[in-house]
Design an enzyme around this catalytic site. Structure first.
Site, mmCIF file in Angstrom:
data_model
loop_
_atom_site.group_PDB
_atom_site.id
_atom_site.type_symbol
_atom_site.label_atom_id
_atom_site.label_comp_id
_atom_site.label_asym_id
_atom_site.label_seq_id
_atom_site.Cartn_x
_atom_site.Cartn_y
_atom_site.Cartn_z
ATOM 1 N N LYS A 176 -13.450 -1.132 6.201
ATOM 2 C CA LYS A 176 -14.024 -2.221 5.262
ATOM 3 C C LYS A 176 -15.167 -3.104 5.685
ATOM 4 O O LYS A 176 -16.174 -2.941 5.046
ATOM 5 C CB LYS A 176 -13.168 -2.683 4.404
ATOM 6 C CG LYS A 176 -12.176 -1.830 3.579
ATOM 7 C CD LYS A 176 -11.026 -1.177 4.280
ATOM 8 C CE LYS A 176 -10.401 -0.363 3.255
ATOM 9 N NZ LYS A 176 -9.195 0.643 4.071
ATOM 10 N N ASP B 96 -0.607 -5.454 9.273
ATOM 11 C CA ASP B 96 -1.402 -4.405 8.835
ATOM 12 C C ASP B 96 -2.885 -5.270 8.535
ATOM 13 O O ASP B 96 -2.585 -6.082 7.173
ATOM 14 C CB ASP B 96 -1.019 -3.521 7.900
ATOM 15 C CG ASP B 96 -2.127 -2.475 7.273
ATOM 16 O OD1 ASP B 96 -3.209 -2.372 7.914
ATOM 17 O OD2 ASP B 96 -1.834 -1.584 6.501
ATOM 18 N N ALA C 256 -6.639 -5.041 7.341
ATOM 19 C CA ALA C 256 -7.728 -3.957 7.021
ATOM 20 C C ALA C 256 -8.900 -4.548 6.366
ATOM 21 O O ALA C 256 -10.001 -3.882 5.971
ATOM 22 C CB ALA C 256 -7.186 -3.060 5.895
ATOM 23 N N TRP D 133 0.923 -1.038 0.021
ATOM 24 C CA TRP D 133 0.106 0.039 0.245
ATOM 25 C C TRP D 133 0.877 1.259 -0.050
ATOM 26 O O TRP D 133 1.693 1.493 0.836
ATOM 27 C CB TRP D 133 -0.920 -0.120 1.274
ATOM 28 C CG TRP D 133 -1.788 1.105 1.290
ATOM 29 C CD1 TRP D 133 -2.615 1.695 0.511
ATOM 30 C CD2 TRP D 133 -1.994 2.049 2.573
ATOM 31 N NE1 TRP D 133 -3.423 2.758 1.051
ATOM 32 C CE2 TRP D 133 -3.021 2.779 2.387
ATOM 33 C CE3 TRP D 133 -1.369 1.872 3.876
ATOM 34 C CZ2 TRP D 133 -3.521 3.728 3.359
ATOM 35 C CZ3 TRP D 133 -1.627 2.767 4.859
ATOM 36 C CH2 TRP D 133 -2.896 3.706 4.554
#
Length: 394
Positions: free
Chosen positions: A243, A208, A210, A127
């Site tokens: 999300k 991470d 998400a 990302w």
């Protein structure tokens, strides 16, 4: 003084969004921005979120600050959702943050505070904001191979070879599931090899995560994070609710720090609280309270899980439909990886020039590295995209 400021590099995704808005073509397809959309192109408010918000409005008696770490009930609910019983809760410190990005930023700040000379190993690609934040903080970035552009799968041998350069005091950043931008994930056997290397090298992993619930399911998507948490002495986890709860604008994230021993948790917690105080003081609460309300109510949680499963299986169906249509049009199975990838994104592995050709000729918008948001498609636009990809010679 302000005349001394220099123009900053433009965010490519935000620039793409602006181009999309200005495009007058009725057939335009937005596969760039990383938000979930339903078949009508809307990012919906989930049923359980609406119900939780109504309850909060009716029952909440104050808008006073929560603590520097946020509401403790939120941290507990998220800890249970992500980690279950994989690690002793007494070893976990946690703070609420403004979104998953805030959690990532605070994790990097904590690393710099603990070891100013730490290097952070990041997947190539990753990302873009990972690298941007690290650069802003002056932390050295080392990229490790991750994605094989020929097979469109994880280049695991290359990854492990590059991670072999890690030394004690370094950090390795890993995506918990639904790798952004590629959609290609490690399997659990590969995860175990990474864990063995981390323990051998004495480095600190950061996960991470998400997209829990967007890949293979809530429990399945948490499996790798739980495996790491149960196997390493220390771990940082940056989690996002944007999300899977669909609350992007509420900026709801959490940073968890797992210490080797429970006796160290209080000091770790104090440092996390201090970082929150320096960066934004008290974290936002509305989204966190929505999440806590849902996760602590069996009926709301069941409805949330059902709707999340509908979203997940819908994206899998779009993946399969696109892979099938590309095979039909191209006469080749080279796009079969699209059905194998997980999460919102896949990187189809082409050049920025051909991505620009898709935009100019077909009003199809995706990031220059060929990352496309599967959730930006619907049953009708799949065939349009497939034809454009084949016609462009991708």
């Amino acid at each position: 003084m302000l005349t001394n400021l220099k123009e900053q590099p433009k965010d490519k995704i935000l620039g793409l969004m602006a181009l999309y808005r200005e495009d007058p073509r009725a057939t335009k397809i937005d596969l760039g921005v990383g938000v979930y959309k339903d078949a009508t192109g809307v990012t919906p408010v989930m049923r359980a979120v609406k119900a939780a918000e109504r309850r909060i409005v009716e029952e909440q008696t104050s808008k006073a600050y929560t603590g520097l770490a946020g509401d403790a009930g939120y941290s507990t609910a998220m800890r249970d959702l992500l980690l279950a019983d994989s690690v002793d809760p007494a070893r976990i410190a946690a703070v609420a943050t403004p979104g998953g990005t805030g959690a990532v930023r605070q994790a990097f700040e904590l690393v710099k505070q603990a070891n100013p000379n730490a290097r952070v190993f990041v997947s190539n690609p990753t990302w873009p904001n990972h690298v941007s934040i690290l650069g802003y903080l002056g932390i050295e970035v080392v990229k490790y191979r991750y994605f094989d552009t020929e097979t469109r799968a994880v280049d695991f041998d290359g990854m492990m070879e590059d991670l072999g350069d890690i030394t004690s005091g370094d950090v390795v950043l890993l995506h918990g599931c639904c790798h952004n931008p590629t959609g290609a994930n490690l399997n659990l056997t590969q995860w175990q090899s990474v864990i063995d290397l981390i323990n051998d090298k004495g480095c600190l992993p950061i996960i991470d995560i998400a997209y829990q619930g967007f890949g293979d399911g809530l429990e399945e998507d948490a499996a790798a994070t739980r495996l790491v948490a149960s196997s390493v002495p220390e771990l940082l986890i940056a989690a996002s609710c944007s999300k899977n709860f669909g609350i992007y604008r509420e900026r709801t994230g959490l940073l968890m720090a797992i210490s080797e021993k429970a006796e160290s948790t209080a000091v770790t917690q104090g440092n996390l609280n201090h970082l929150n105080r320096q960066n934004f003081s008290f974290p936002p609460d509305h989204g966190a309270r929505v999440v806590t309300t849902i996760l602590n109510d069996p009926e709301l949680k069941a409805d949330w899980m059902a709707e999340l499963e509908e979203m997940r299986t819908g994206m899998l169906a779009l993946r399969q439909q696109l892979a099938d249509e590309l095979q039909r049009l191209s006469g080749s199975d080279r796009f079969g990886f699209i059905a194998e990838h997980r999460g919102m994104f896949s990187q189809i592995g082409t050049t920025p020039d051909l991505v620009e050709k898709l935009r100019a000729d077909n009003a199809i918008y995706m990031v220059g590295d060929s990352r496309m948001n599967i959730a930006g498609l619907n049953a009708q636009s799949v065939s349009v995209l497939a034809k454009a990809i084949v016609d462009a010679g991708i």
